[in-house]
Enzyme design. Sequence first.
Site, PDB file in Angstrom:
ATOM      1  N   TYR A   1       8.171 -98.982 -29.168  1.00 37.59           N
ATOM      2  CA  TYR A   1       6.800 -99.041 -28.985  1.00 37.59           C
ATOM      3  C   TYR A   1       6.368-100.609 -28.916  1.00 37.59           C
ATOM      4  O   TYR A   1       6.194-101.105 -29.971  1.00 37.59           O
ATOM      5  CB  TYR A   1       5.840 -98.129 -29.996  1.00 37.59           C
ATOM      6  CG  TYR A   1       4.410 -98.017 -29.843  1.00 37.59           C
ATOM      7  CD1 TYR A   1       3.913 -98.514 -28.429  1.00 37.59           C
ATOM      8  CD2 TYR A   1       3.634 -97.851 -30.834  1.00 37.59           C
ATOM      9  CE1 TYR A   1       2.482 -98.442 -28.432  1.00 37.59           C
ATOM     10  CE2 TYR A   1       2.131 -97.520 -30.797  1.00 37.59           C
ATOM     11  CZ  TYR A   1       1.741 -97.952 -29.433  1.00 37.59           C
ATOM     12  OH  TYR A   1       0.570 -97.864 -29.206  1.00 37.59           O
TER      13      TYR A   1
ATOM     14  N   LYS B   1       7.656 -97.131 -24.827  1.00 39.81           N
ATOM     15  CA  LYS B   1       6.317 -97.027 -24.584  1.00 39.81           C
ATOM     16  C   LYS B   1       5.587 -98.440 -24.602  1.00 39.81           C
ATOM     17  O   LYS B   1       5.567 -99.278 -25.514  1.00 39.81           O
ATOM     18  CB  LYS B   1       5.368 -96.304 -25.810  1.00 39.81           C
ATOM     19  CG  LYS B   1       3.994 -96.188 -25.614  1.00 39.81           C
ATOM     20  CD  LYS B   1       3.483 -95.443 -27.011  1.00 39.81           C
ATOM     21  CE  LYS B   1       1.865 -95.362 -26.770  1.00 39.81           C
ATOM     22  NZ  LYS B   1       1.326 -95.033 -27.936  1.00 39.81           N
TER      23      LYS B   1
ATOM     24  N   ILE C   1       2.622 -91.859 -22.999  1.00 40.78           N
ATOM     25  CA  ILE C   1       2.137 -91.330 -24.277  1.00 40.78           C
ATOM     26  C   ILE C   1       0.694 -91.758 -24.543  1.00 40.78           C
ATOM     27  O   ILE C   1       0.271 -92.886 -24.494  1.00 40.78           O
ATOM     28  CB  ILE C   1       3.145 -91.993 -25.455  1.00 40.78           C
ATOM     29  CG1 ILE C   1       4.472 -91.793 -25.211  1.00 40.78           C
ATOM     30  CG2 ILE C   1       2.754 -91.537 -26.916  1.00 40.78           C
ATOM     31  CD1 ILE C   1       5.471 -92.100 -26.084  1.00 40.78           C
TER      32      ILE C   1
ATOM     33  N   ARG D   1      -2.032-105.011 -31.107  1.00 41.35           N
ATOM     34  CA  ARG D   1      -1.983-104.723 -32.225  1.00 41.35           C
ATOM     35  C   ARG D   1      -1.192-105.209 -33.391  1.00 41.35           C
ATOM     36  O   ARG D   1      -1.542-105.497 -34.517  1.00 41.35           O
ATOM     37  CB  ARG D   1      -1.762-102.997 -32.366  1.00 41.35           C
ATOM     38  CG  ARG D   1      -3.018-102.258 -32.043  1.00 41.35           C
ATOM     39  CD  ARG D   1      -2.705-100.677 -32.486  1.00 41.35           C
ATOM     40  NE  ARG D   1      -3.629 -99.821 -32.406  1.00 41.35           N
ATOM     41  CZ  ARG D   1      -4.791 -99.607 -33.154  1.00 41.35           C
ATOM     42  NH1 ARG D   1      -4.703 -99.962 -34.235  1.00 41.35           N
ATOM     43  NH2 ARG D   1      -5.619 -98.728 -32.598  1.00 41.35           N
TER      44      ARG D   1
ATOM     45  N   TYR E   1       2.538-107.679 -39.026  1.00 40.42           N
ATOM     46  CA  TYR E   1       2.095-108.596 -39.908  1.00 40.42           C
ATOM     47  C   TYR E   1       3.308-109.699 -40.503  1.00 40.42           C
ATOM     48  O   TYR E   1       2.905-110.741 -40.290  1.00 40.42           O
ATOM     49  CB  TYR E   1       1.530-107.702 -41.276  1.00 40.42           C
ATOM     50  CG  TYR E   1       0.980-108.835 -42.188  1.00 40.42           C
ATOM     51  CD1 TYR E   1      -0.219-109.566 -41.987  1.00 40.42           C
ATOM     52  CD2 TYR E   1       1.599-108.836 -43.598  1.00 40.42           C
ATOM     53  CE1 TYR E   1      -0.626-110.493 -43.130  1.00 40.42           C
ATOM     54  CE2 TYR E   1       1.077-109.709 -44.592  1.00 40.42           C
ATOM     55  CZ  TYR E   1       0.173-110.461 -44.220  1.00 40.42           C
ATOM     56  OH  TYR E   1      -0.461-111.219 -45.393  1.00 40.42           O
TER      57      TYR E   1
ATOM     58  N   THR F   1      -0.253 -94.476 -33.886  1.00 36.37           N
ATOM     59  CA  THR F   1      -1.318 -95.050 -34.273  1.00 36.37           C
ATOM     60  C   THR F   1      -2.647 -94.251 -34.333  1.00 36.37           C
ATOM     61  O   THR F   1      -3.507 -94.104 -35.167  1.00 36.37           O
ATOM     62  CB  THR F   1      -1.794 -96.218 -33.235  1.00 36.37           C
ATOM     63  OG1 THR F   1      -0.463 -97.078 -33.101  1.00 36.37           O
ATOM     64  CG2 THR F   1      -2.880 -97.133 -33.754  1.00 36.37           C
TER      65      THR F   1
END
Length: 292
Positions: free
Chosen positions: A133, A161, A203, A138, A107, A44
């Site tokens: 992740y 993560k 991270i 997000r 999405y 990202t």
Amino acid sequence: MLFTGSGVAIVTPYKENGVDYKKLEELLNWHVNEGTDSIITCGTTGEASTMSDEEQRSVIKFTVEKINKRIPVIAGTGSNNTHHAIEMSKYAQSVGADGLLLITPYYNKCTQKGLIEHFTKIADSVNIPIILYNVPGRTGVNINPSTLEKLSKHKNIVAIKEASGDISQLVEMARVVPKDFALYSGNDDMIVPLMSLGGKGVISVVANILPKDTHDLVQYFLDGHIEKSLELQLKMKSLIDALFIEVNPIPVKTAMNLLGHNVGQLRLPLTNMLEENLGVLKKELKNYGFKL
């Protein structure tokens, strides 16, 4: 285990006509010299979502070659398109990446069953370690602890993560995964809490401007110097908050440019910071001890 310590979710420096590879090489060498324990490229923070496939492949290959096994390189190859994620993951493996970072589908999203099938399909297609992740803020999708428990049984899925910000979920994840499964903080303000549950590091976004301090924060904890680690975590807190005053990586890239790293522009739809937020960022950089 891929790494313990501080992995930097590295920014991608851009010029008008594409990636600034000279600057990228400079950043990679700086991170190695400053004690960063791993490079996470095309995540990202690296603005991978606005890279062409060709750029993403090129950046992964370049990073692997320039780091040259000095520290692990983990390639962001996740996608909401399972087939595309498989192709990009196979490519990263073919050019020598040490591991992969796979974000949850966004999405189009999916169910927990969909997460298991998506990640399993990708993991079956490669022979290198995978870090999942989880960043529901997000993506709109959360990896539930029971789902992680199932995924952690795959030989190639070795870490997560975790960036939900939910400490209760983190505790449950720590409880259900195998002892050799690594938890990495995806939130720079929660490194010490995560490590208190057996986490192996972070991270990090803030490591783009504070590589040594972020490495030291984790290393102090690993070495049993908990108070020193906590002291650094609390010292960094206000600056970390300023780095997320607008959507990442707008503030961290702005900070790097303010500090003379000259990493270039952001790609639309990301834009320059609002003036009042820029003022907050400058203030916190100065408070931390940076000279602007």
